[in-house]
Write an enzyme that holds these catalytic residues in place. Structure first.
Site, PDB file in Angstrom:
ATOM      1  N   ASP A 124       0.810  -1.231   0.000  1.00 33.44           N
ATOM      2  CA  ASP A 124       0.000   0.000   0.000  1.00 33.44           C
ATOM      3  C   ASP A 124       0.839   1.274   0.000  1.00 33.44           C
ATOM      4  O   ASP A 124       0.450   2.295   0.593  1.00 33.44           O
ATOM      5  CB  ASP A 124      -0.964   0.017   1.204  1.00 33.44           C
ATOM      6  CG  ASP A 124      -1.866  -1.200   1.219  1.00 33.44           C
ATOM      7  OD1 ASP A 124      -2.209  -1.683   0.132  1.00 33.44           O
ATOM      8  OD2 ASP A 124      -2.217  -1.659   2.316  1.00 33.44           O
ATOM      9  N   GLY A 168       1.519   3.131  -2.558  1.00 34.45           N
ATOM     10  CA  GLY A 168       1.097   4.094  -3.586  1.00 34.45           C
ATOM     11  C   GLY A 168       1.507   3.626  -4.985  1.00 34.45           C
ATOM     12  O   GLY A 168       1.592   4.417  -5.922  1.00 34.45           O
ATOM     13  N   ASN A 226      -5.696  -9.993  -3.737  1.00 32.46           N
ATOM     14  CA  ASN A 226      -5.359  -9.443  -2.419  1.00 32.46           C
ATOM     15  C   ASN A 226      -4.895  -7.990  -2.567  1.00 32.46           C
ATOM     16  O   ASN A 226      -4.916  -7.212  -1.621  1.00 32.46           O
ATOM     17  CB  ASN A 226      -4.272 -10.278  -1.712  1.00 32.46           C
ATOM     18  CG  ASN A 226      -3.087 -10.633  -2.598  1.00 32.46           C
ATOM     19  OD1 ASN A 226      -3.108 -10.416  -3.801  1.00 32.46           O
ATOM     20  ND2 ASN A 226      -2.046 -11.176  -2.001  1.00 32.46           N
ATOM     21  N   HIS A 230      -4.980  -1.436  -5.548  1.00 29.45           N
ATOM     22  CA  HIS A 230      -4.127  -0.361  -6.080  1.00 29.45           C
ATOM     23  C   HIS A 230      -5.008   0.815  -6.473  1.00 29.45           C
ATOM     24  O   HIS A 230      -5.813   0.726  -7.401  1.00 29.45           O
ATOM     25  CB  HIS A 230      -3.314  -0.885  -7.285  1.00 29.45           C
ATOM     26  CG  HIS A 230      -2.322  -1.949  -6.909  1.00 29.45           C
ATOM     27  ND1 HIS A 230      -1.534  -2.596  -7.813  1.00 29.45           N
ATOM     28  CD2 HIS A 230      -1.992  -2.477  -5.697  1.00 29.45           C
ATOM     29  CE1 HIS A 230      -0.759  -3.475  -7.183  1.00 29.45           C
ATOM     30  NE2 HIS A 230      -1.027  -3.420  -5.898  1.00 29.45           N
ATOM     31  N   THR A 288      -5.973 -11.636   3.507  1.00 32.91           N
ATOM     32  CA  THR A 288      -7.098 -10.905   2.912  1.00 32.91           C
ATOM     33  C   THR A 288      -8.284 -11.838   2.646  1.00 32.91           C
ATOM     34  O   THR A 288      -9.303 -11.391   2.135  1.00 32.91           O
ATOM     35  CB  THR A 288      -6.677 -10.246   1.586  1.00 32.91           C
ATOM     36  OG1 THR A 288      -6.191 -11.282   0.722  1.00 32.91           O
ATOM     37  CG2 THR A 288      -5.594  -9.202   1.793  1.00 32.91           C
ATOM     38  N   ALA A 315      -7.443  -0.934   0.781  1.00 39.04           N
ATOM     39  CA  ALA A 315      -8.149  -0.761  -0.489  1.00 39.04           C
ATOM     40  C   ALA A 315      -8.809  -2.073  -0.913  1.00 39.04           C
ATOM     41  O   ALA A 315      -9.674  -2.092  -1.778  1.00 39.04           O
ATOM     42  CB  ALA A 315      -7.173  -0.282  -1.558  1.00 39.04           C
ATOM     43  N   THR A 370      -9.640  -4.804   1.724  1.00 43.89           N
ATOM     44  CA  THR A 370     -10.487  -5.365   2.788  1.00 43.89           C
ATOM     45  C   THR A 370     -11.214  -4.307   3.611  1.00 43.89           C
ATOM     46  O   THR A 370     -12.105  -4.639   4.386  1.00 43.89           O
ATOM     47  CB  THR A 370      -9.626  -6.190   3.769  1.00 43.89           C
ATOM     48  OG1 THR A 370      -8.611  -5.321   4.294  1.00 43.89           O
ATOM     49  CG2 THR A 370      -8.965  -7.372   3.088  1.00 43.89           C
TER      50      THR A 370
END
Ligand code: GDP
Ligand code: IMO
Ligand code: MG
Length: 427
Positions: free
Chosen positions: A13, A15, A38, A41, A127, A300, A302
Site C-alpha cells: 500500500d 502508492g 489481495n 491499487h 485478505t 483498499a 479489505t
C-alpha cells in the site's frame, strides 16, 4: 527498449497504483507479475477514482497492452467483475491479456483460506482471497492454469484427479465438499468469457522487449511481505521483489533497465506481524483519517484500518538491498505538512545492541526503534509541482531517505491524483 520494474519498498500500500498510472503514460505494456486480488491499487485520474485488484494500472492509457502475468493467481470471477466495472466507466479493456501459465484461483482456495483464518490456524490476517492456497496448489502441482481453459478434455481429467484431495481438505477443516458439476460449469463459463484474452506470455513479453517497446512491471504488496525475504510467516505467498518479475515473466534479468521502489513518507501495514514504528492510539488518526477520503489509511481491498507509524529507515535500507532500486517514488509527503516535528527510525536495537541486519519476525517484535526528530515544514505541498518549490525541510526529509538507501528520489507524491506529483530529472 526499456524494462522498468516497480515494487513496494515497505509493507504494501505504498502508492504503487498511483505511480504506475502516472508513468504508464510512456509505456507500451504494463504487466502485473505476482499476487492476486489481495491487491488494492488506488488510481485517481481524469476518468475517476478506482481501486484495482487484478488488472494492471496501465489500463487507463489508451492502446497500452496490459498483461495479467504468469506469476499471478487469478480469480476469474473477480477479473470479470473488474473488467465489467471498468467498461461501465467507459475504459477500453480490449488490450487486457492473461498469461496461459497464470494460476486459476478456484472457489475452494477462498473457502480454505477463510476456514484457516477463522479457526486461527494460520492467524496471519490474510485478505481471505485464497491466495496462499492457490500458490500451495501450484507448488504441489494440483493447480489449474489458464491454458486449461482452452483444453476442455484435459481440464476435465485434471479436475477429476484433484477434486478428491481438495474435498477431503475442505471437510477436514470443517467446510463442505464441492460438486464437480459446480466447478465444471464455472470453468466452462470462464473459458467462454476469458478464452480470447489468453496468450503465451513468454513470447508476448520477449517479442515486445525485442521490438524496442517500453515495458513496465507492476508489483503487488511490498518487500517486508515477501514469502522468502519478508517477516515470515506474516507474509504473502509470492515474491513482491523486483527480480521475480523476470523469473515469472520469463525474460532475462539483463534486460532490466530501471527498478523503482515505491514508499510512503511514513509507514503502514495491514494484517498481523511485527511493525516496529507503530503509532498507537489517537495519534494514529493524523495519518489514518476516518475512511471518508480516498487517501485515508484503510485497506483498499479489505477496508481494514491500517496500522500506521513513523518512517522506518532499516526497512527501506533492507528493501533497497534486496531489490537494487535505481530510483525511489515517495508518496504522501503531503500527509506530513502539518507536523511541528517528525520522527524517523534510523536503526534498531535488539537486547540493547545495535543491529545492522533485518532480523527474523520474532526478533523484530522485540526490537527497539531508535529515532531522530527532524523539524516539519508547516507548509501545504499539494499544489507544488517543481522540486525547487518544496520547503527546505521537506527536501531535507527526502535527502535523509536518499542518504540511508543510496538511491535518488525521482517521484514525489503530493496528493492522491495522477497529476499531484513532482518529477525530478535524475541521472
Ligand atoms: P498500493 O497498493 O501500493 O497501490 O497503494 P494503495 O492504493 O493501497 O494505498 C495508497 C493510498 O495512498 C491510496 O489511498 C492512495 O490514494 C493514496 N496516495 C498515493 N499517493 C499519494 C500521495 O502522494 N498523497 C496522498 N495524499 N495520497 C496518496
Ligand atoms: P497491495 O498490492 C497490504 C497482507 C495481508 C496479510 C498478508 C498475507 O495493495 O499493496 P494474503 O491475502 O496475501 O495471503 O495475506 O499480506 N496483504 C497486503 N497488505 N497491501 C496488499 O496489497 C496486501 N496483500 C496482502 O494483510 O498480512
Ligand atoms: Mg494497496
Amino acid at each position: 527498449m526499456s524494462v522498468t520494474i516497480l515494487v513496494g519498498a515497505q509493507f504494501g500500500d505504498e502508492g504503487k497504483g498511483k505511480i504506475v498510472d502516472y508513468i504508464s503514460a510512456s509505456a507500451d505494456m504494463v504487466v502485473r507479475f505476482q499476487g492476486g486480488d489481495n491487491a488494492g491499487h488506488t488510481v485517481v485520474n481524469e476518468r475517476g477514482a478506482f481501486k484495482l485488484h487484478l488488472i494492471p494500472c496501465g489500463i487507463f492509457k489508451k492502446g497500452c497492452k496490459t498483461l495479467a502475468g504468469t506469476g499471478m493467481v487469478i480469480n476469474p470471477d473477480e477479473l470479470l467483475k473488474e473488467l465489467d466495472e471498468l467498461e461501465s466507466s467507459g475504459i477500453d479493456v480490449e488490450h487486457l491479456y492473461i498469461s496461459s501459465r497464470a494460476i486459476i484461483l478456484m472457489p475452494y482456495h477462498i473457502e480454505l483460506d477463510c476456514l484457516s483464518e477463522s479457526t486461527g490456524r494460520t492467524g496471519i490476517g490474510t485478505t481471505k482471497r485464497g491466495i496462499g492456497y492457490a500458490y500451495a496448489d501450484r507448488a504441489r502441482r494440483d493447480a489449474l492454469r489458464f491454458e486449461n481453459l482452452l483444453d476442455p478434455e484435459y481440464r476435465e481429467i485434471r479436475l477429476q484427479r484433484i477434486l478428491p484431495t481438495i474435498n477431503a481438505e475442505l471437510v477436514a477443516k470443517g467446510g463442505k465438499s464441492l460438486s464437480i458439476e459446480f466447478l465444471r460449469e464455472k470453468l466452462n463459463y470462464w473459458a467462454e468469457r476469458l478464452g480470447h484474452r489468453i496468450v503465451d506470455a513468454v513470447s508476448f513479453v520477449n517479442d515486445s522487449i525485442n521490438s524496442g517497446e517500453k515495458l513496465l512491471f507492476e508489483g503487488q504488496l511490498g518487500a517486508m511481505k515477501d514469502i522468502d525475504l519478508g517477516i515470515y510467516p506474516y507474509v504473502t505467498s509470492s515474491n513482491p521483489t523486483a527480480a521475480y518479475a523476470a523469473v515469472a515473466a520469463g525474460f532475462p534479468i539483463s534486460k532490466i533497465t530501471e527498478i523503482i521502489g515505491v514508499l510512503k513518507a511514513f509507514s503502514s501495514a495491514v494484517g498481523t506481524g511485527p511493525f516496529p514504528t507503530e503509532i498507537k492510539g489517537d495519534e494514529a488518526y493524523v495519518f489514518r483519517g476516518t475512511g471518508e477520503n480516498i487517501d485515508d489509511e484503510f485497506g483498499a481491498r479489505t477496508g481494514r484500518a491500517r496500522q500506521v507509524g513513523w518512517l522506518d529507515l532499516p526497512v527501506l535500507k533492507y528493501a533497497s538491498i534486496i531489490n537494487g532500486f535505481t530510483s525511489l517514488a515517495v508518496c504522501k509527503i503531503d500527509k506530513l505538512d502539518d507536523f511541528d516535528e517528525i520522527k524517523i527510525c534510523v536503526k534498531y536495537k535488539l537486547d540493547g545492541m545495535e543491529i545492522n541486519h533485518m532480523p527474523s519476525a520474532r526478533e523484530l517484535e522485540r526490537v527497539e526503534p531508535v529515532y531522530i526528530t527532524v523539524p516539519g515544514w508547516k507548509t501545504q505541498t499539494r499544489q507544488i509541482r517543481q522540486y525547487s518549490d518544496l520547503p527546505i525541510n521537506a527536501k531535507k526529509y527526502l535527502e535523509i531517505i536518499e542518504k540511508a538507501t543510496g538511491v535518488p528520489v525521482k517521484y514525489i507524491g503530493v496528493g492522491p491524483a495522477r497529476d499531484e506529483i513532482i518529477t525530478r530529472n535524475i541521472k
